[in-house]
Scaffold this active site. Structure first.
Site, PDB file in Angstrom:
ATOM      1  N   CYS A 259       8.129   2.082  -2.452  1.00  0.00           N
ATOM      2  CA  CYS A 259       8.792   3.356  -2.139  1.00  0.00           C
ATOM      3  C   CYS A 259       7.934   4.309  -1.318  1.00  0.00           C
ATOM      4  CB  CYS A 259       9.216   4.047  -3.433  1.00  0.00           C
ATOM      5  SG  CYS A 259      10.599   3.266  -4.281  1.00  0.00           S
ATOM      6  N   LEU A 260       6.812   4.757  -1.884  1.00  0.00           N
ATOM      7  CA  LEU A 260       6.090   5.874  -1.288  1.00  0.00           C
ATOM      8  C   LEU A 260       5.600   5.633   0.138  1.00  0.00           C
ATOM      9  CD1 LEU A 260       4.075   7.587  -4.135  1.00  0.00           C
ATOM     10  CD2 LEU A 260       6.396   7.934  -3.368  1.00  0.00           C
TER      11      LEU A 260
END
Length: 419
Positions: A259-260
């Site tokens: 995600c990040l």
């Protein structure tokens, strides 16, 4: 209902198994034949789903893993959980497009299609729906239902799982929203209706942008505090005593996972490509977090020079952890891997230890404690990158010549530095 889940990875497999456990008949579509064969044999490659759970739904007949698109025929609900990676730092929606084309052939009137893959606002409406309509000859919102429900899977998190994490649901029309919510109400405890597709899509990328920006803030704070000779870890503990208006984030070697490092880029790239505007805070955060592995290497280089008058070249370094977070084998986009790669490129002799990744390149499973050759004491430096619970940090502190703790989990000492 007959549920089809396209993509049997860290998002799709937990959803498929959960849906089968609550009574649906589930088809797990996995075009990778090797992975599909493993699932059919009851062998899970996703940590959050143990072999016992997988074999139970296989044995009951509620779950079936397939790789042939024809097996998708007759679905009531199809959920797309395919990867949305970056290619040359640009969003890659090829897997979403492929899934849309595959599904379109098998959509029947009254069926529901839901996108869970993380993407920029407008993807469901502008990319997926046209493919579904073109391939099926049907009209979305009229002949079949379409929705978006962002995944919120956190690999290795035993407290917040698929079923007890609130689930955002959105639909093209009010009727679509009702159908999407009806399905997710059967597999999750709480559903949160969104007013529209784009709001739900934006909520997902913003959740991770929020974390990304705040991690970048404390990463840069840790660098400034080190320059000033201030203990950033104690500073953050002090700030966290404020009962309002503050959320504690911690520094580290960078950001990783699914995600990040990716989701905020989807948002900034979309805004720039579609409207010519720059999302400056995201781009700045990206620069800071991407440079954090280099900062870790510089700190280790400085420590070796200061303590033993030697360079990284030829130094023996023990790197603890390769996964991007503790308690998991997930090494996607892991800053720990970037740190070890950089050290090796500089000529260091690096040994990686990760109990979840025993086959890590140049690594081993356990910290080499004890007497004899290749023990902790034989390394010039130890860099703690991922604080797995299996690591004996007390013994590490007692036996290591020097430790650079990038996660702030060890007590500071003359031979232990925290990032």
């Amino acid at each position: 209902m007959h549920i089809c889940v396209l993509g049997q990875g860290y998002v799709g497999l937990p959803l498929a198994v959960r849906a089968a456990e609550v009574g649906h008949t589930v088809t797990g579509y996995e075009p990778d034949r090797t992975r599909c064969a493993a699932l059919a044999a009851g062998s899970s490659y996703v940590e959050d789903i143990g072999d016992d759970r997988l074999r139970a739904v296989l044995g009951s007949g509620a779950y079936n893993a397939v790789f042939a698109p024809r097996d998708l025929k007759g679905f009531d609900v199809a959920v797309i959980t395919v990867p949305t990676p970056l290619t040359d730092r640009a969003p890659d929606l090829s897997c979403v497009r492929d899934a849309g084309r595959v599904l379109a052939e098998y959509i029947e009137p009254g069926a529901t299609v839901v996108l869970e893959s993380t993407t920029h606002p407008g993807t469901t409406r502008d990319v997926l729906i046209p493919l579904l309509e073109e391939g099926s000859g049907l009209v979305a919102g009229q002949d079949f239902h379409v929705g978006f429900s962002p995944e919120r899977i956190d690999p290795g998190n035993a407290d917040w799982r698929l079923e007890n994490t609130p689930k955002i649901v959105a639909g093209l029309t009010e009727g679509c929203l009702r159908r999407v919510k009806e399905f997710y109400d059967t597999v999750t405890d709480v559903t949160v209706p969104a007013s529209g597709l784009e709001e739900a899509e934006l909520a997902k990328v913003f959740e991770n942008t929020y974390r990304h920006v705040n991690i970048a803030l404390v990463n840069e704070l840790s660098r400034m505090a080190h320059t000033l000779g201030v203990d950033v870890w104690h500073t953050l503990e002090l700030a966290a005593t404020k009962p309002f208006g503050f959320t504690k984030f911690l520094p580290g070697p960078g950001v990783g996972g699914h995600c990040l490092p990716i989701d905020p880029v989807y948002l900034s790239h979309h805004v720039k490509a579609r409207h010519g505007q720059t999302f400056r805070l995201i781009e700045l955060a990206q620069d800071i977090n991407e440079s954090q592995p280099d900062y870790v290497v510089r700190r280790l280089q400085d420590a070796l020079s200061r303590r033993s008058r030697r360079s990284v070249h030829g130094a023996r370094v023990l790197a603890l952890g390769a996964a991007y977070k503790p308690g998991t084998s997930d090494a996607r986009q892991s800053p720990a891997v970037e740190v070890t790669d950089r050290l090796r490129a500089m000529g260091a002799d690096v040994t990686v230890v990760d109990p979840y990744l025993p086959e890590a390149d140049g690594g081993c499973r356990d910290i080499p404690f004890g007497a004899g050759t290749d023990t902790v004491a034989d390394f010039d430096a130890v860099v703690l990158l991922t604080p797995h619970g299996e690591f004996d940090l007390v013994r590490l502190a007692a036996e290591a010549a020097y430790v650079l703790d990038t996660r702030g989990v060890m007590a500071a000492a003359p031979h232990i530095e925290r990032l």
